[in-house]
Design a protein around this motif. Structure first.
Motif, PDB file in Angstrom:
ATOM      1  N   GLY A  60      33.963 -29.784  23.020  1.00  0.00           N
ATOM      2  CA  GLY A  60      33.818 -31.200  22.703  1.00  0.00           C
ATOM      3  C   GLY A  60      32.551 -31.600  21.999  1.00  0.00           C
ATOM      4  N   ASN A  61      31.694 -30.666  21.637  1.00  0.00           N
ATOM      5  CA  ASN A  61      30.407 -31.022  21.054  1.00  0.00           C
ATOM      6  C   ASN A  61      30.104 -30.088  19.897  1.00  0.00           C
ATOM      7  N   THR A  62      29.824 -30.634  18.723  1.00  0.00           N
ATOM      8  CA  THR A  62      29.538 -29.810  17.554  1.00  0.00           C
ATOM      9  C   THR A  62      28.101 -29.301  17.550  1.00  0.00           C
ATOM     10  N   ASN A  63      27.219 -29.926  18.314  1.00  0.00           N
ATOM     11  CA  ASN A  63      25.809 -29.542  18.328  1.00  0.00           C
ATOM     12  C   ASN A  63      25.535 -28.487  19.396  1.00  0.00           C
ATOM     13  N   VAL A  64      26.094 -27.306  19.223  1.00  0.00           N
ATOM     14  CA  VAL A  64      25.873 -26.228  20.189  1.00  0.00           C
ATOM     15  C   VAL A  64      25.257 -25.010  19.513  1.00  0.00           C
ATOM     16  N   GLU A  65      24.606 -25.209  18.389  1.00  0.00           N
ATOM     17  CA  GLU A  65      23.952 -24.095  17.713  1.00  0.00           C
ATOM     18  C   GLU A  65      22.551 -23.883  18.276  1.00  0.00           C
ATOM     19  N   ASN A  66      22.043 -22.677  18.100  1.00  0.00           N
ATOM     20  CA  ASN A  66      20.685 -22.333  18.544  1.00  0.00           C
ATOM     21  C   ASN A  66      20.462 -22.751  19.993  1.00  0.00           C
ATOM     22  N   MET A  67      21.314 -22.247  20.890  1.00  0.00           N
ATOM     23  CA  MET A  67      21.264 -22.690  22.279  1.00  0.00           C
ATOM     24  C   MET A  67      20.100 -22.041  23.033  1.00  0.00           C
ATOM     25  N   PHE A  68      19.389 -22.869  23.802  1.00  0.00           N
ATOM     26  CA  PHE A  68      18.346 -22.441  24.720  1.00  0.00           C
ATOM     27  C   PHE A  68      18.818 -22.762  26.138  1.00  0.00           C
ATOM     28  N   ALA A  69      18.414 -21.960  27.097  1.00  0.00           N
ATOM     29  CA  ALA A  69      18.697 -22.255  28.508  1.00  0.00           C
ATOM     30  C   ALA A  69      17.569 -21.724  29.370  1.00  0.00           C
ATOM     31  N   VAL A  70      17.453 -22.290  30.558  1.00  0.00           N
ATOM     32  CA  VAL A  70      16.519 -21.804  31.578  1.00  0.00           C
ATOM     33  C   VAL A  70      17.346 -21.443  32.806  1.00  0.00           C
ATOM     34  N   VAL A  71      17.098 -20.271  33.363  1.00  0.00           N
ATOM     35  CA  VAL A  71      17.861 -19.810  34.521  1.00  0.00           C
ATOM     36  C   VAL A  71      16.925 -19.536  35.697  1.00  0.00           C
ATOM     37  N   ARG A  72      17.534 -19.461  36.866  1.00  0.00           N
ATOM     38  CA  ARG A  72      16.763 -19.299  38.104  1.00  0.00           C
ATOM     39  C   ARG A  72      17.563 -18.445  39.072  1.00  0.00           C
ATOM     40  N   HIS A  73      16.896 -17.629  39.838  1.00  0.00           N
ATOM     41  CA  HIS A  73      17.581 -16.794  40.823  1.00  0.00           C
ATOM     42  C   HIS A  73      18.370 -17.677  41.786  1.00  0.00           C
ATOM     43  N   PRO A  74      19.597 -17.271  42.139  1.00  0.00           N
ATOM     44  CA  PRO A  74      20.422 -18.084  43.044  1.00  0.00           C
ATOM     45  C   PRO A  74      19.743 -18.450  44.357  1.00  0.00           C
ATOM     46  N   VAL A  75      18.959 -17.551  44.929  1.00  0.00           N
ATOM     47  CA  VAL A  75      18.269 -17.878  46.184  1.00  0.00           C
ATOM     48  C   VAL A  75      17.341 -19.066  45.979  1.00  0.00           C
ATOM     49  N   GLU A 149      20.499 -18.272  21.743  1.00  0.00           N
ATOM     50  CA  GLU A 149      19.393 -17.740  20.961  1.00  0.00           C
ATOM     51  C   GLU A 149      18.285 -17.250  21.883  1.00  0.00           C
ATOM     52  N   LYS A 150      18.002 -18.063  22.942  1.00  0.00           N
ATOM     53  CA  LYS A 150      16.966 -17.661  23.890  1.00  0.00           C
ATOM     54  C   LYS A 150      17.330 -18.159  25.290  1.00  0.00           C
ATOM     55  N   ILE A 151      17.068 -17.295  26.269  1.00  0.00           N
ATOM     56  CA  ILE A 151      17.199 -17.662  27.676  1.00  0.00           C
ATOM     57  C   ILE A 151      15.859 -17.388  28.343  1.00  0.00           C
ATOM     58  N   PHE A 152      15.368 -18.382  29.065  1.00  0.00           N
ATOM     59  CA  PHE A 152      14.066 -18.288  29.718  1.00  0.00           C
ATOM     60  C   PHE A 152      14.246 -18.301  31.235  1.00  0.00           C
ATOM     61  N   GLY A 153      13.356 -17.623  31.947  1.00  0.00           N
ATOM     62  CA  GLY A 153      13.313 -17.740  33.393  1.00  0.00           C
ATOM     63  C   GLY A 153      12.446 -18.924  33.780  1.00  0.00           C
ATOM     64  N   MET A 154      12.472 -19.287  35.052  1.00  0.00           N
ATOM     65  CA  MET A 154      11.671 -20.414  35.513  1.00  0.00           C
ATOM     66  C   MET A 154      10.176 -20.173  35.323  1.00  0.00           C
ATOM     67  N   HIS A 155       9.783 -18.911  35.285  1.00  0.00           N
ATOM     68  CA  HIS A 155       8.374 -18.577  35.081  1.00  0.00           C
ATOM     69  C   HIS A 155       7.966 -18.717  33.621  1.00  0.00           C
ATOM     70  N   GLN A 156       8.913 -19.102  32.763  1.00  0.00           N
ATOM     71  CA  GLN A 156       8.653 -19.188  31.330  1.00  0.00           C
ATOM     72  C   GLN A 156       8.837 -20.610  30.781  1.00  0.00           C
ATOM     73  N   ILE A 157       8.677 -21.608  31.642  1.00  0.00           N
ATOM     74  CA  ILE A 157       8.812 -22.998  31.206  1.00  0.00           C
ATOM     75  C   ILE A 157       7.823 -23.318  30.083  1.00  0.00           C
ATOM     76  N   PHE A 212      15.541 -13.425  35.414  1.00  0.00           N
ATOM     77  CA  PHE A 212      14.885 -14.036  36.563  1.00  0.00           C
ATOM     78  C   PHE A 212      13.460 -13.499  36.726  1.00  0.00           C
ATOM     79  N   GLY A 213      12.598 -14.362  37.221  1.00  0.00           N
ATOM     80  CA  GLY A 213      11.253 -13.911  37.590  1.00  0.00           C
ATOM     81  C   GLY A 213      11.237 -13.546  39.061  1.00  0.00           C
TER      82      GLY A 213
END
Length: 216
Positions: A60-75, A149-157, A212-213
């Motif tokens: 539903g969204n055309t603006n999904v290029e060059n995606m960045f995300a931040v992830v965190r360990h489930p715990v 394009e890039k995925i960062f951990g919480m230690h990489q904010i 994850f960090g």
């Protein structure tokens, strides 16, 4: 809609309990040159930039290029959700409909962390708020990290924000929106709780584990 920062040509795909409040405020200021004012808009920042299912986002969204995300360990995500929504805000007690569902299940509206983890499926089914904030990373990000394009951990904010600033030609400071708000009584996460969470979020650990960090 999700957050597309056109000045940086980056789409930030947000995940609850992965610094998304902080990064949405940051991205808004990069894009608009002013801090987001919830009082002036009448809504919080999550109403403007929603965290949504990856399939819905791509369909539903055309603006999904060059995606960045931040992830965190489930715990860490589950600890954060519990600390904020239950230990600090007591949201299960305050919501009459949710409280009624939990009473039917014989569950406390003020569970300790071990009970919360043990019966997480029931707490998620009873509370849309808990469900949203504890959905797997894969719900929001899918299971193909190579699409990002890039995925960062919480230690990489700091690295996330520096990259966006560099691309946008801005120098916006990151402001940790919930850092002071989320101060709650410290508790020890038992090995059993870690194991239960790891089993429940095994797919996230498999798909995103390399990002994850350290874990709380």
């Amino acid at each position: 809609m999700t957050m597309h920062i056109s000045k940086a040509n980056v789409t930030y795909v947000s995940v609850p309990k992965c610094a998304c409040s902080t990064l949405k405020h940051f991205g808004h200021e990069v894009e608009n040159g002013v801090a987001y004012d919830p009082e002036a808009s009448g809504n919080d920042v999550h109403s403007l930039y929603r965290s949504i299912n990856m399939t819905v986002l791509q369909d539903g969204n055309t603006n999904v290029e060059n995606m960045f995300a931040v992830v965190r360990h489930p715990v860490d995500r589950i600890v954060s959700a519990y600390s904020d929504k239950i230990a600090r805000r007591d949201l299960l007690t305050k919501n009459e409909k949710v409280r009624g569902k939990l009473v039917e299940l014989g569950l406390s509206t003020q569970p300790d962390f071990d009970l919360f983890v043990e019966r997480l499926a029931d707490y998620r089914a009873s509370s849309p708020m808990i469900n949203h904030h504890t959905r797997p990373l894969s719900f929001f990000l899918g299971t193909s990290p190579e699409k990002f394009e890039k995925i960062f951990g919480m230690h990489q904010i700091a690295e996330f924000c520096a990259e966006v600033n560099a691309r946008a030609g801005t120098s916006v400071d990151v402001k940790h929106v919930n850092k002071k708000k989320n101060v709650a009584k410290k508790f020890e996460v038992t090995d059993n709780a870690r194991n239960v969470i790891s089993q429940a979020y095994a797919e996230d650990l498999s798909v995103f584990g390399d990002y994850f960090g350290t874990v709380a």
